[in-house]
Design a protein around this motif. Structure first.
Motif, PDB file in Angstrom:
ATOM      1  N   ALA A   9       0.823  -1.205   0.000  1.00  0.00           N
ATOM      2  CA  ALA A   9       0.000   0.000   0.000  1.00  0.00           C
ATOM      3  C   ALA A   9       0.858   1.257   0.000  1.00  0.00           C
ATOM      4  CB  ALA A   9      -0.922   0.000   1.211  1.00  0.00           C
ATOM      5  N   ARG A  10       2.045   1.161   0.550  1.00  0.00           N
ATOM      6  CA  ARG A  10       2.922   2.335   0.633  1.00  0.00           C
ATOM      7  C   ARG A  10       3.292   2.846  -0.754  1.00  0.00           C
ATOM      8  NH1 ARG A  10       7.329   0.781   4.503  1.00  0.00           N
ATOM      9  NH2 ARG A  10       5.483   0.459   5.831  1.00  0.00           N
ATOM     10  N   THR A  11       3.352   1.944  -1.720  1.00  0.00           N
ATOM     11  CA  THR A  11       3.679   2.369  -3.087  1.00  0.00           C
ATOM     12  C   THR A  11       2.648   3.365  -3.613  1.00  0.00           C
ATOM     13  OG1 THR A  11       4.743   0.244  -3.551  1.00  0.00           O
ATOM     14  CG2 THR A  11       4.050   1.563  -5.445  1.00  0.00           C
ATOM     15  N   GLY A  12       1.384   3.049  -3.383  1.00  0.00           N
ATOM     16  CA  GLY A  12       0.334   3.960  -3.829  1.00  0.00           C
ATOM     17  C   GLY A  12       0.358   5.276  -3.087  1.00  0.00           C
ATOM     18  N   ALA A  13       0.655   5.240  -1.777  1.00  0.00           N
ATOM     19  CA  ALA A  13       0.724   6.472  -0.996  1.00  0.00           C
ATOM     20  C   ALA A  13       1.864   7.353  -1.481  1.00  0.00           C
ATOM     21  CB  ALA A  13       0.897   6.139   0.482  1.00  0.00           C
ATOM     22  N   GLN A  14       2.976   6.732  -1.838  1.00  0.00           N
ATOM     23  CA  GLN A  14       4.114   7.505  -2.350  1.00  0.00           C
ATOM     24  C   GLN A  14       3.792   8.108  -3.716  1.00  0.00           C
ATOM     25  OE1 GLN A  14       7.053   4.409  -2.150  1.00  0.00           O
ATOM     26  NE2 GLN A  14       7.719   4.981  -0.078  1.00  0.00           N
ATOM     27  N   TRP A  15       3.044   7.356  -4.524  1.00  0.00           N
ATOM     28  CA  TRP A  15       2.617   7.905  -5.821  1.00  0.00           C
ATOM     29  C   TRP A  15       1.716   9.120  -5.606  1.00  0.00           C
ATOM     30  CZ3 TRP A  15      -2.379   8.313  -7.827  1.00  0.00           C
ATOM     31  CH2 TRP A  15      -2.462   8.704  -9.173  1.00  0.00           C
ATOM     32  N   LEU A  16       0.784   9.018  -4.655  1.00  0.00           N
ATOM     33  CA  LEU A  16      -0.116  10.140  -4.385  1.00  0.00           C
ATOM     34  C   LEU A  16       0.653  11.321  -3.806  1.00  0.00           C
ATOM     35  CD1 LEU A  16      -2.974  11.259  -4.300  1.00  0.00           C
ATOM     36  CD2 LEU A  16      -3.244  10.259  -2.026  1.00  0.00           C
ATOM     37  N   THR A  17       1.656  11.039  -2.967  1.00  0.00           N
ATOM     38  CA  THR A  17       2.472  12.116  -2.411  1.00  0.00           C
ATOM     39  C   THR A  17       3.173  12.890  -3.516  1.00  0.00           C
ATOM     40  OG1 THR A  17       2.840  10.876  -0.358  1.00  0.00           O
ATOM     41  CG2 THR A  17       4.381  12.665  -0.858  1.00  0.00           C
ATOM     42  N   ALA A  18       3.733  12.157  -4.470  1.00  0.00           N
ATOM     43  CA  ALA A  18       4.405  12.821  -5.597  1.00  0.00           C
ATOM     44  C   ALA A  18       3.415  13.647  -6.408  1.00  0.00           C
ATOM     45  CB  ALA A  18       5.084  11.779  -6.482  1.00  0.00           C
ATOM     46  N   ARG A  19       2.215  13.109  -6.579  1.00  0.00           N
ATOM     47  CA  ARG A  19       1.181  13.827  -7.323  1.00  0.00           C
ATOM     48  C   ARG A  19       0.796  15.114  -6.603  1.00  0.00           C
ATOM     49  NH1 ARG A  19      -3.350  11.930 -10.637  1.00  0.00           N
ATOM     50  NH2 ARG A  19      -5.164  13.289 -10.362  1.00  0.00           N
ATOM     51  N   LEU A  20       0.599  15.037  -5.281  1.00  0.00           N
ATOM     52  CA  LEU A  20       0.241  16.212  -4.498  1.00  0.00           C
ATOM     53  C   LEU A  20       1.384  17.221  -4.454  1.00  0.00           C
ATOM     54  CD1 LEU A  20      -1.609  14.484  -1.515  1.00  0.00           C
ATOM     55  CD2 LEU A  20      -2.648  15.839  -3.348  1.00  0.00           C
ATOM     56  N   THR A  21       2.616  16.718  -4.387  1.00  0.00           N
ATOM     57  CA  THR A  21       3.773  17.619  -4.376  1.00  0.00           C
ATOM     58  C   THR A  21       3.854  18.425  -5.665  1.00  0.00           C
ATOM     59  OG1 THR A  21       5.021  16.117  -2.920  1.00  0.00           O
ATOM     60  CG2 THR A  21       6.287  17.735  -4.179  1.00  0.00           C
ATOM     61  N   SER A  22       3.626  17.741  -6.775  1.00  0.00           N
ATOM     62  CA  SER A  22       3.649  18.431  -8.067  1.00  0.00           C
ATOM     63  C   SER A  22       2.541  19.475  -8.148  1.00  0.00           C
ATOM     64  CB  SER A  22       3.499  17.408  -9.189  1.00  0.00           C
ATOM     65  OG  SER A  22       3.433  18.045 -10.451  1.00  0.00           O
ATOM     66  N   SER A  23       1.334  19.096  -7.690  1.00  0.00           N
ATOM     67  CA  SER A  23       0.215  20.040  -7.713  1.00  0.00           C
ATOM     68  C   SER A  23       0.479  21.217  -6.783  1.00  0.00           C
ATOM     69  CB  SER A  23      -1.072  19.329  -7.306  1.00  0.00           C
ATOM     70  OG  SER A  23      -1.407  18.313  -8.222  1.00  0.00           O
ATOM     71  N   HIS A  24       1.115  20.930  -5.639  1.00  0.00           N
ATOM     72  CA  HIS A  24       1.419  21.993  -4.675  1.00  0.00           C
ATOM     73  C   HIS A  24       2.413  22.993  -5.266  1.00  0.00           C
ATOM     74  CE1 HIS A  24       2.986  23.221  -0.429  1.00  0.00           C
ATOM     75  NE2 HIS A  24       2.111  24.074  -0.901  1.00  0.00           N
ATOM     76  N   GLN A  25       3.429  22.476  -5.937  1.00  0.00           N
ATOM     77  CA  GLN A  25       4.405  23.376  -6.558  1.00  0.00           C
ATOM     78  C   GLN A  25       3.743  24.254  -7.617  1.00  0.00           C
ATOM     79  OE1 GLN A  25       7.345  20.592  -7.965  1.00  0.00           O
ATOM     80  NE2 GLN A  25       8.394  20.460  -5.985  1.00  0.00           N
ATOM     81  N   GLU A  26       2.862  23.643  -8.384  1.00  0.00           N
ATOM     82  CA  GLU A  26       2.139  24.412  -9.400  1.00  0.00           C
ATOM     83  C   GLU A  26       1.245  25.471  -8.762  1.00  0.00           C
ATOM     84  OE1 GLU A  26      -1.166  23.655 -12.959  1.00  0.00           O
ATOM     85  OE2 GLU A  26      -0.217  21.969 -11.937  1.00  0.00           O
TER      86      GLU A  26
END
Length: 355
Positions: free
Chosen positions: A107-124
């Protein structure tokens, strides 16, 4: 020794200008910290200062509306919305990171994928916010300073309102916003009543910021402010969960679409679309997002149960009674809301108020 005149006894226009100028100064100071590496709470301070400024303009609308152009108020609202998106993504990312240790390796793999997605959106979102601040902040500050500095007396056309005291204006605003809060809280029936919960939170924030400068002068204001803060935190937790749920849903939809495309490619490998498909590996994130959705759902339900049991059925009537007293209304008495929150019989569907 001369006794200092109470704030509530001062002319409303005079005090409105003083409070608006102070709020503008605090907002300007908070702006200086934006973008500094050693100021992690700068965005929060900027948002709070902006919120207080807008609450002052709204609370003293009869006195300040003739002074502040509509275009300037629209820009303030637009800037507030831009800061909200950046803040939401920051909170969402922190929530997901806090869940990592409790998740299984799969499950951690999916959480890390979502973290990267949120990080990218946050930077934008931060980039968009920086652009918005650069475009609007300077002109808004200059315009407000000119308007507030030039006004030394009652705005033109105010007439009899020039002799109105601040106490009259504050109590009238508290009365109106308390009635609005009452209606919103009564409208919250189930965990799906997001819009009413969000609207109630806005009413709570407006009332808090309006009362704060008069905490020492208004009877029971201190206790009411503490309760408003606690209620705002509960309602805010619901709103944060709701916004994060949208991000989780978008991630699950994206993964579902990728899995569907993969199945189609296996069934119809000779199709033109299959030949043009770019291979991805989103499917591995599915268990993680499902686990996070379960955790978020459990937190949301627990928070709503707290809102219902602690506030809607217990503390809200007392808080609303205190606010009515602060508004000068001595006739209202608190009642507890029924514990049965289901659909009312047809003849009782009229919303009952906390009074």
């Amino acid at each position: 020794m001369k006794t200092r005149k109470r704030l509530l006894d001062r002319p409303a226009t005079e005090l409105a200008l003083v409070l608006a100028r102070k709020a503008l100064d605090r907002w300007s100071e908070a702006h200086k910290r934006l973008g500094q590496a050693d100021a992690p709470g700068a965005l929060h301070a900027f948002r709070v200062a902006l919120r207080r400024l807008r609450s002052t303009l709204r609370g003293f609308r009869p006195q300040l509306e003739p002074l502040v152009p509509r275009r300037t108020r629209r820009r303030l609202r637009r800037l507030a919305r831009a800061t909200g998106r950046s803040r939401n993504l920051q909170v969402q990312r922190e929530w997901v990171l806090a869940q990592l240790d409790a998740l299984s390796p799969e499950a951690r793999t999916g959480a890390q994928w979502l973290t990267a997605r949120l990080t990218s959106s946050h930077q934008e979102a931060d980039e968009q916010l920086a652009s918005r601040v650069a475009k609007d902040f300077g002109r808004i500050r200059r315009k407000l300073r000119r308007c507030l500095k030039a006004a030394k007396s009652a705005p033109a056309g105010e007439g009899s309102r020039s002799s109105t005291t601040a106490g009259v204006v504050v109590r009238d605003a508290v009365r109106r916003w308390t009635q609005e809060l009452n209606q919103r809280l009564n409208a919250i029936r189930t965990a799906a009543d997001w819009d009413d919960a969000h609207a109630a939170r806005i009413s709570v924030k407006r009332t808090r910021y309006l009362l704060k400068p008069f905490e020492e002068e208004l009877r029971a204001a201190g206790d009411a402010l503490e309760q408003l803060t606690e209620l705002q935190d509960v309602l805010g937790a619901l709103q944060d969960a709701r916004v994060l749920a949208d991000e989780l849903r978008a991630g699950l939809v994206e993964i579902g679409a990728e899995r569907a495309r993969k199945l189609c490619d296996e069934l119809l490998p000779w199709s033109a679309a299959a030949q043009a498909t770019t291979r991805t590996s989103l499917a591995a994130g599915h268990p993680g997002l499902v686990a996070l959705a379960h955790r978020l759902g459990a937190e949301y339900e627990a928070t709503f149960d707290r809102l219902r049991g602690e506030w809607l059925e217990q503390r809200a009537p007392t808080l609303l009674f205190q606010l009515h007293q602060l508004a000068g209304d001595r006739t209202r008495r608190p009642r507890r809301r029924s514990r049965v929150l289901g659909r009312r019989p047809a003849r009782q569907r009229r919303v009952r108020r906390f009074d």
